[in-house]
Design a protein around this motif. Structure first.
Motif, PDB file in Angstrom:
ATOM      1  N   ASP A  76      40.308  -0.203   8.374  1.00  0.00           N
ATOM      2  CA  ASP A  76      41.070   0.671   8.000  1.00  0.00           C
ATOM      3  C   ASP A  76      42.050  -0.994   7.466  1.00  0.00           C
ATOM      4  OD1 ASP A  76      40.455   3.525   8.546  1.00  0.00           O
ATOM      5  OD2 ASP A  76      42.004   3.244  10.237  1.00  0.00           O
ATOM      6  N   LEU A  77      42.029  -1.116   7.964  1.00  0.00           N
ATOM      7  CA  LEU A  77      42.851  -2.668   7.075  1.00  0.00           C
ATOM      8  C   LEU A  77      41.977  -3.165   6.000  1.00  0.00           C
ATOM      9  CD1 LEU A  77      45.359  -4.900   7.401  1.00  0.00           C
ATOM     10  CD2 LEU A  77      44.223  -5.878   8.391  1.00  0.00           C
ATOM     11  N   LYS A 182      48.228   3.589   9.320  1.00  0.00           N
ATOM     12  CA  LYS A 182      46.697   3.391  10.708  1.00  0.00           C
ATOM     13  C   LYS A 182      47.147   2.134   9.982  1.00  0.00           C
ATOM     14  CE  LYS A 182      43.863   6.791   8.340  1.00  0.00           C
ATOM     15  NZ  LYS A 182      43.073   7.324   7.840  1.00  0.00           N
ATOM     16  N   VAL A 183      47.528   1.956   9.259  1.00  0.00           N
ATOM     17  CA  VAL A 183      47.238   0.225  10.232  1.00  0.00           C
ATOM     18  C   VAL A 183      48.701  -0.651  10.019  1.00  0.00           C
ATOM     19  CG1 VAL A 183      45.007  -0.434   9.012  1.00  0.00           C
ATOM     20  CG2 VAL A 183      46.832  -1.108   7.351  1.00  0.00           C
ATOM     21  N   ASP A 184      48.853  -2.263  10.179  1.00  0.00           N
ATOM     22  CA  ASP A 184      50.297  -2.676  10.039  1.00  0.00           C
ATOM     23  C   ASP A 184      51.131  -2.783   8.478  1.00  0.00           C
ATOM     24  OD1 ASP A 184      51.976  -4.636  11.540  1.00  0.00           O
ATOM     25  OD2 ASP A 184      51.379  -5.730   9.996  1.00  0.00           O
ATOM     26  N   GLY A 185      51.872  -2.523   8.740  1.00  0.00           N
ATOM     27  CA  GLY A 185      51.986  -2.507   7.711  1.00  0.00           C
ATOM     28  C   GLY A 185      52.718  -3.909   6.554  1.00  0.00           C
ATOM     29  N   VAL A 186      52.974  -5.214   7.287  1.00  0.00           N
ATOM     30  CA  VAL A 186      53.154  -6.131   7.104  1.00  0.00           C
ATOM     31  C   VAL A 186      51.400  -6.562   6.313  1.00  0.00           C
ATOM     32  CG1 VAL A 186      53.522  -8.775   7.330  1.00  0.00           C
ATOM     33  CG2 VAL A 186      55.221  -7.075   8.047  1.00  0.00           C
ATOM     34  N   ALA A 187      50.683  -6.736   7.762  1.00  0.00           N
ATOM     35  CA  ALA A 187      49.361  -7.199   7.656  1.00  0.00           C
ATOM     36  C   ALA A 187      48.402  -6.573   6.501  1.00  0.00           C
ATOM     37  CB  ALA A 187      48.317  -6.341   8.570  1.00  0.00           C
TER      38      ALA A 187
END
Length: 313
Positions: A76-77, A182-187
């Motif tokens: 997802d990232l 689905k994923v970390d915002g900062v990442a």
């Protein structure tokens, strides 16, 4: 709940202020380097800024004995960064290209057309569009005519470039809305600037490098856009869109047009004609009218259901 309201309403306004003032910095940088070169520089700065932020956050959480940050699935990232970064790369190119021949104030208002395009995108998903939005579209078209079409019925190339960028930013906002849960915002923000670096660097190979002897003239604007407009503001955008109605968040972010016009007048001394100010007023009215059915500060439906139908979860 109160924290969510602050995040969903305050963060987009802070983002708008940073983006609006960044139009001035981008306009200054456009005098010294091509759009691909400028976007490569800003993306590299933003990537390393956010990479360092991720590292510091991991060390801080480890020192407190907290569970490490979950970045979501790698798949997802990767897909999210390609979609968000690709759309951002194209949008940023056309915006920077347009700023070579148009003013920061006009660019800010034309870019803000995404506020109408985001809800309209719901039509492709089979969602209802309120009647007020159609009136908003008409006002936006009238505003764009006053802003972009001269008395000789011609449109400047810079205005057209920025108009294309508004459509690309719409795609980026919708992509962020899809992947932010689905994923970390900062990442995700960090990864999208890695993609933007690669795409822009490929185009920068075809442009002449900026003169090194003039580095003091454009270093400040590049650093401001790289750290604040890119690294900080786009991360705030992703954090603000989490569990939020993308149409409502885009309304608040569209206030960048006001900040751009103010910053251009105060810093660069640019002035628009009465006709162009009328266009700005019409577009601002379209921005507000397009979102009247969406109550601010409330938790709305997600991307597929949040394009102005006013239904709550």
């Amino acid at each position: 709940m109160k924290v969510n309201r602050v995040r969903q309403n305050v963060l987009p306004l802070v983002t708008a202020m940073i983006w609006g003032t960044a139009f001035v910095a981008q306009s200054v940088a456009a005098e010294y380097m091509g759009p691909f070169t400028f976007n490569t520089a800003r993306a590299v700065i933003a990537f390393f800024f956010l990479l360092g932020l991720c590292g510091l956050r991991a060390l801080w959480r480890r020192g407190r004995g907290e569970v490490p940050v979950s970045y979501g699935s790698r798949r997802d990232l990767i897909i999210g960064s390609l979609c968000c970064g690709g759309a951002l790369s194209v949008a940023s190119f056309f915006q920077q290209k347009g700023l070579e021949t148009t003013t920061p104030g006009k660019a800010g208002f034309i870019t803000a057309l995404y506020i109408v395009l985001v809800p309209l995108a719901g039509l492709a998903l089979g969602k209802k569009v309120p009647r007020a939005l159609w009136l908003g579209v008409l006002l936006a078209v009238g505003g764009l005519y006053c802003l972009c079409v001269t008395e000789e019925l011609t449109v400047t190339g810079g205005d057209l470039y920025v108009l294309v960028c508004a459509f690309c930013f719409t795609a980026q906002i919708l992509a962020v809305d899809h992947f932010t849960n689905k994923v970390d915002g900062v990442a995700l923000s960090c990864a999208q600037f890695l993609v933007m670096t690669a795409v822009s660097a490929a185009g920068a190979l075809m442009e002449a490098p900026p003169p090194l002897e003039l580095l003091p003239e454009y270093l400040g604007p590049v650093l401001y856009v790289g750290v604040f407009s890119s690294g900080v503001a786009y991360t705030l955008q992703i954090l603000a869109q989490k569990d939020s109605n993308p149409a409502v968040v885009s309304l608040l972010m569209s206030m960048e047009s006001l900040f751009a016009a103010i910053a251009g007048a105060v810093i660069l001394g640019t002035r628009m004609t009465g006709r162009e100010y009328l266009g700005c007023a019409l577009m601002l009215a379209a921005v507000v009218l397009a979102q009247l059915p969406c109550p601010l500060g409330r938790k709305e439906t997600r991307a597929g259901e949040a394009f102005g139908d006013g239904q709550k979860v």
